[in-house]
Design an enzyme around this catalytic site. Structure first.
Site, PDB file in Angstrom:
ATOM      1  N   HIS A 278      -9.585   2.401   0.191  1.00 19.15           N
ATOM      2  CA  HIS A 278      -9.565   1.332   1.188  1.00 19.15           C
ATOM      3  C   HIS A 278     -10.711   1.533   2.191  1.00 19.15           C
ATOM      4  O   HIS A 278     -10.527   1.438   3.409  1.00 19.15           O
ATOM      5  CB  HIS A 278      -8.203   1.312   1.882  1.00 19.15           C
ATOM      6  CG  HIS A 278      -7.777  -0.034   2.366  1.00 19.15           C
ATOM      7  ND1 HIS A 278      -8.463  -0.693   3.355  1.00 19.15           N
ATOM      8  CD2 HIS A 278      -6.782  -0.849   1.983  1.00 19.15           C
ATOM      9  CE1 HIS A 278      -7.866  -1.851   3.569  1.00 19.15           C
ATOM     10  NE2 HIS A 278      -6.848  -1.970   2.750  1.00 19.15           N
TER      11      HIS A 278
ATOM     12  N   HIS B 249       0.802  -1.230   0.000  1.00 17.51           N
ATOM     13  CA  HIS B 249       0.000   0.000   0.000  1.00 17.51           C
ATOM     14  C   HIS B 249       0.840   1.289   0.000  1.00 17.51           C
ATOM     15  O   HIS B 249       0.522   2.243   0.715  1.00 17.51           O
ATOM     16  CB  HIS B 249      -0.939   0.025   1.202  1.00 17.51           C
ATOM     17  CG  HIS B 249      -2.034  -1.008   1.147  1.00 17.51           C
ATOM     18  ND1 HIS B 249      -2.513  -1.566  -0.008  1.00 17.51           N
ATOM     19  CD2 HIS B 249      -2.783  -1.575   2.152  1.00 17.51           C
ATOM     20  CE1 HIS B 249      -3.477  -2.426   0.268  1.00 17.51           C
ATOM     21  NE2 HIS B 249      -3.665  -2.458   1.565  1.00 17.51           N
TER      22      HIS B 249
ATOM     23  N   GLU C 253     -11.626  -3.238  -3.039  1.00 21.73           N
ATOM     24  CA  GLU C 253     -10.621  -2.276  -3.493  1.00 21.73           C
ATOM     25  C   GLU C 253     -10.414  -2.450  -4.997  1.00 21.73           C
ATOM     26  O   GLU C 253      -9.722  -3.366  -5.426  1.00 21.73           O
ATOM     27  CB  GLU C 253      -9.316  -2.524  -2.739  1.00 21.73           C
ATOM     28  CG  GLU C 253      -9.485  -2.580  -1.228  1.00 21.73           C
ATOM     29  CD  GLU C 253      -8.308  -3.275  -0.550  1.00 21.73           C
ATOM     30  OE1 GLU C 253      -7.159  -3.075  -0.951  1.00 21.73           O
ATOM     31  OE2 GLU C 253      -8.552  -4.032   0.392  1.00 21.73           O
TER      32      GLU C 253
HETATM   33  C1  BGC Z   1      -4.762  -6.211   2.042  1.00 22.96           C
HETATM   34  C2  BGC Z   1      -4.539  -6.904   3.361  1.00 22.96           C
HETATM   35  C3  BGC Z   1      -3.926  -5.925   4.307  1.00 22.96           C
HETATM   36  C4  BGC Z   1      -4.885  -4.785   4.464  1.00 22.96           C
HETATM   37  C5  BGC Z   1      -4.347  -3.738   5.372  1.00 22.96           C
HETATM   38  C6  BGC Z   1      -5.701  -5.089   2.287  1.00 22.96           C
HETATM   39  O1  BGC Z   1      -5.887  -4.390   1.108  1.00 22.96           O
HETATM   40  O2  BGC Z   1      -5.263  -7.066   1.056  1.00 22.96           O
HETATM   41  O3  BGC Z   1      -3.723  -8.034   3.205  1.00 22.96           O
HETATM   42  O4  BGC Z   1      -3.627  -6.489   5.529  1.00 22.96           O
HETATM   43  O5  BGC Z   1      -5.172  -4.209   3.232  1.00 22.96           O
HETATM   44  O6  BGC Z   1      -5.379  -3.047   5.912  1.00 22.96           O
END
Ligand code: BGC
Length: 336
Positions: free
Chosen positions: A174, A104, A301
Site C-alpha cells: 500500500h 485490508h 496495489e
Molecule cells: C482502498 C480505499 C481505502 C484505502 C485505505 C485503498 O486500498 O481502495 O478504499 O480507503 O485503501 O487507505
C-alpha cells in the site's frame, strides 16, 4: 548494501527496526519490520535526493494514523462484502472494520504486525505467522515478504504464503507514490498508463457491482497514458472523489510518471491492480513535518481480482492446506 537501525518503539514497548537497502546509483529504500512498511524510497535527481513515497518519522504515527501508509496489507487487500468469507459450504464472519465490510485484513492486519527480518546483501526478508482465527480468518497462515533492490534500480516485492488449511490470501503493498517528492502536494498531474481492458465498477460503499466493465469511453481507459486531471474531466458516476477501483490486467507494464523527471514502470504477475488516488488521505503531518492531504499520492496495489457481492473468492487468492502461493511486483525507477 543493507543497513539496520532502530526506528523506534511501539506504545506497548516493542522495538521497531528500519532496514535500508541502497544500490550503487544512490537509490535507496527503507523498510520497517512494523507492517513490512516501505517508509521511504529515495531517488537521486539533479544532485538532490527525492523521497517519492509518503510516510512518517515515528512509530507512534504509524500506530495512530489510518491510511496504511506504505504497509503490506493483508491477509486480504481490499474489501470483503459484509465481512463474510465463504469458502465452499463454510462461512467465516470476519472483523467489520469498514462499515459492515472487512477491509485490508481487519482491525489488526499485517500492517500492525512486527515481522521477523533477515538481511542479505540486496534484500530484506520479513516473515510473520497469522494464527488460525486471526481477525476471523480460518487456518494459520505463514507469510514471507521479500524486498530486493538491484543495481539497475528495480525494487521487487515478493509475497509468499502457506497455510495449514483452506483460507484466502491476497496481500499487497500500500505504498503511496508521489514521484515529484512526498512533500510536493497534489499528484493529480502524474501520468498513468495501465494495460487493462476492463475495470470493476463499485457501489457507494466501494463494493464491486456485478462483474467487470470495459474501460473504453470511460475515465478508466489508461491504455493510452494520460494525467489524472485529464481523466477526471470526463463525467462519470463511478468517479466519486477520485479513483478507487480494481483493473483487470492484460500483459504489459504499468507506468506512472511525475512532472519532474521521475517515473516508475511496474510489472507484476498479479491479475489485477487497485488504483487509489488517496481520496481518503485526510489532512495530516507526514515525514519532515510535511502536510499531506487528499490526492497527494497514488497507490497502485497489485493483487488478485476482487471478491464481489456474490462472495466468490477468485482462485488466485485461495490457499489450500500446505500449498504455497506467491506473487511478485517489480518497480523500475527511471530518472534523469
Ligand atoms: C482502498 C480505499 C481505502 C484505502 C485505505 C485503498 O486500498 O481502495 O478504499 O480507503 O485503501 O487507505
Amino acid at each position: 548494501m543493507t543497513e539496520k537501525s532502530l526506528f523506534g518503539t511501539t506504545a506497548d514497548g516493542r522495538q521497531v527496526f528500519a532496514y535500508r537497502l541502497s544500490n550503487r546509483n544512490g537509490v535507496s529504500a527503507t523498510i520497517l519490520d512494523y507492517g513490512c512498511t516501505l517508509q521511504s524510497v529515495c531517488i537521486p535527481l539533479h544532485g538532490k535526493t527525492v523521497d517519492v513515497c509518503l510516510g512518517y518519522d515515528t512509530v507512534r504515527e504509524y500506530e495512530q494514523n489510518d491510511g496504511y501508509l506504505g504497509a503490506i496489507v493483508g491477509r486480504y487487500a481490499g474489501r470483503i462484502p459484509k465481512a463474510t468469507l465463504k469458502l465452499g459450504e463454510q462461512v467465516y464472519p470476519l472483523c467489520q472494520n469498514d462499515g459492515e465490510n472487512h477491509l485490508h485484513g481487519g482491525r489488526i492486519g499485517f500492517d500492525k504486525a512486527i515481522f521477523d527480518a533477515e538481511l542479505s546483501e540486496h534484500a530484506v526478508c520479513l516473515s510473520h505467522v497469522s494464527p488460525d482465527g486471526d481477525e476471523g480468518y480460518p487456518a494459520a497462515l505463514s507469510v514471507r515478504i521479500v524486498y530486493t533492490l538491484t543495481d539497475d534500480d528495480v525494487l521487487t516485492i515478493r509475497c509468499e504464503g502457506v497455510s495449514n488449511g483452506t483460507t484466502v490470501w491476497n496481500p499487497t503493498s500500500h505504498a503511496y507514490w508521489n514521484l515529484n517528492g512526498h512533500d510536493s502536494g497534489s499528484a493529480l498531474d502524474h501520468t498513468l498508463c495501465i494495460p487493462a481492458e476492463r475495470y470493476v465498477p463499485t457501489d457507494d460503499a466501494l463494493i464491486p457491482l456485478a462483474g467487470e466493465a470495459p474501460v473504453s469511453d470511460t475515465p478508466f481507459d489508461f491504455r493510452i497514458p494520460k494525467t489524472f486531471r485529464n481523466a477526471l474531466k470526463t463525467p462519470c458516476a463511478q468517479i466519486r472523489n477520485g479513483f478507487d477501483h480494481s483493473f483487470v490486467l492484460s500483459p504489459g507494464t504499468i507506468g506512472l510518471a511525475g512532472t519532474r523527471g521521475i517515473r516508475i514502470q511496474i510489472t507484476t504477475d498479479c491479475k489485477a491492480v487497485q488504483l487509489y488516488t488517496a481520496n481518503f488521505l485526510s489532512e495530516r503531518i507526514g515525514k519532515g513535518g510535511v502536510r499531506y492531504a487528499p490526492h497527494h499520492a497514488v497507490c497502485l496495489e497489485t493483487q488478485s481480482r476482487q471478491i464481489g457481492r456474490d462472495l466468490i473468492v477468485p482462485e488466485e487468492s485461495l490457499l489450500s492446506a500446505n500449498e504455497m502461493k506467491s506473487h511478485t511486483t517489480a518497480f523500475r525507477f527511471l530518472y534523469r
